[in-house]
Write an enzyme that holds these catalytic residues in place. Sequence first.
Site, PDB file in Angstrom:
ATOM      1  N   GLU A  34       1.171  -1.535  -0.078  1.00  0.00           N
ATOM      2  CA  GLU A  34      -0.034   0.013   0.326  1.00  0.00           C
ATOM      3  C   GLU A  34       0.793   1.119  -0.227  1.00  0.00           C
ATOM      4  OE1 GLU A  34      -3.358   0.041  -0.349  1.00  0.00           O
ATOM      5  OE2 GLU A  34      -4.029  -2.134  -0.284  1.00  0.00           O
ATOM      6  N   GLN A  39       2.989   5.860  -4.320  1.00  0.00           N
ATOM      7  CA  GLN A  39       3.518   6.474  -4.787  1.00  0.00           C
ATOM      8  C   GLN A  39       3.480   5.917  -6.512  1.00  0.00           C
ATOM      9  OE1 GLN A  39       4.584   8.918  -2.582  1.00  0.00           O
ATOM     10  NE2 GLN A  39       5.473   9.040  -4.123  1.00  0.00           N
ATOM     11  N   TYR A 117      -6.305   5.676   5.259  1.00  0.00           N
ATOM     12  CA  TYR A 117      -6.823   4.109   4.840  1.00  0.00           C
ATOM     13  C   TYR A 117      -5.468   3.350   5.117  1.00  0.00           C
ATOM     14  CZ  TYR A 117      -5.411   2.102  -0.203  1.00  0.00           C
ATOM     15  OH  TYR A 117      -4.944   1.238  -0.518  1.00  0.00           O
ATOM     16  N   ASP A 135      -9.442   5.381  -1.234  1.00  0.00           N
ATOM     17  CA  ASP A 135      -8.396   5.964  -2.414  1.00  0.00           C
ATOM     18  C   ASP A 135      -8.901   6.496  -3.292  1.00  0.00           C
ATOM     19  OD1 ASP A 135      -9.157   3.883  -2.947  1.00  0.00           O
ATOM     20  OD2 ASP A 135      -7.016   3.020  -3.657  1.00  0.00           O
ATOM     21  N   CYS A 189     -14.556   1.122 -13.613  1.00  0.00           N
ATOM     22  CA  CYS A 189     -14.513   2.597 -13.450  1.00  0.00           C
ATOM     23  C   CYS A 189     -13.902   3.545 -13.584  1.00  0.00           C
ATOM     24  CB  CYS A 189     -15.335   2.566 -12.681  1.00  0.00           C
ATOM     25  SG  CYS A 189     -16.447   4.236 -12.370  1.00  0.00           S
ATOM     26  N   CYS A 205     -26.383   2.783 -11.038  1.00  0.00           N
ATOM     27  CA  CYS A 205     -25.147   4.337 -10.906  1.00  0.00           C
ATOM     28  C   CYS A 205     -26.137   4.965 -11.649  1.00  0.00           C
ATOM     29  CB  CYS A 205     -23.930   3.657 -12.020  1.00  0.00           C
ATOM     30  SG  CYS A 205     -22.592   4.898 -11.963  1.00  0.00           S
TER      31      CYS A 205
END
Length: 349
Positions: A34, A39, A117, A135, A189, A205
């Site tokens: 993670e 990065q 997170y 995220d 998505c 949606c």
Amino acid sequence: MNIIHDTLINWFAENQRDLPWRHNPSPYEVWLSEVILQQTRVSQGRDYYLRFIERWPTVTDLAQATEEEVLKLWQGLGYYSRARNLHQCAQQVVEQYGGQFPSDFEKLRKLKGIGDYTAAAIASIAFGLPHAVVDGNVYRVLSRLFDIDTPININEGQKRFALLADELLDREQPGLHNQALMEFGALHCTPQNPDCLLCPLQVHCLAFSNNTVAQRPVKVRRTEIKTRYLNYLVILFEDKVYLHKRDDSDIWKNLYDFPCIETKEQASAADILQSDEFSQLIEGKPCFTRKVSRLYTHKLTHRTIIAQFIEINLEEELLQIQTKGLTLTRESDLGNYPIPRLIDLYLNT
Ligand code: SF4
């Protein structure tokens, strides 16, 4: 809500990527992956992850490394404070928890560099605890599914999306749910051209029905990007070069670059070589200019760096290098020093 998470988990079972940290999602491997993935993209992050795991298979091994070794392996990922936090966090896990990550969100959250997170990712994926991750992928999927126009980068938006992610969480299998939602955002998505026509969530949606998919998520632009002009002096003496260790007052803390004269606007090499700063730097010693590089443009989060590299051959060794934070090293040993990506780009050109 049940239909949404069942659909996501079924989609994940069929479409997830085979990623090395998913084989054995121990707290160390979840945490490491993670931090690296904050990065960079998965394709590049996978190589970094494998290098870290090979070099330091456990959090205790990582804690015993030197900061310089960690920065060196991190090189190219940018945002070096994250690498320093990674190292300090490993040391905290060893000192405070005997080398085992705590199975408690609040305790995880207190470790160096671990925010909401990452704590939620470790807690849910490695320990099966009911904490929702939020995220960039999650923001995008939720903002579209529920057609939310609250900006995701203001406090109100962050609170709203955190609550929504928590409501949506599958509490029976939180780790799987979180991974499915993030993977769905990463692969299906997507920011540009989401595959709405073949989307298993299309009927639920709201952005799809309201034709607002391209406008979601909403972000406000706040930070002014500043431009900095760095004129690097690559000072060579015999087969050696002077490196400069950066301090903690600016970007790239503790990394190595070359001595630098910063100007408010773009300066020519001739201006730099005639400046007082330059004569002080080389202590008035005889030298000649070997080469002036092209301009390099390098983007950081809040800054654009424009850099040029002026290569100088010095005929006598400098005397006061310690007070200037300089080190004289053989050119062939440059690979042993942790350097910012900009310097790496220049050296490889
Ligand atoms: S219909 Fe389109 S915007 Fe909505 S969740 Fe599916 S891919 Fe995303």
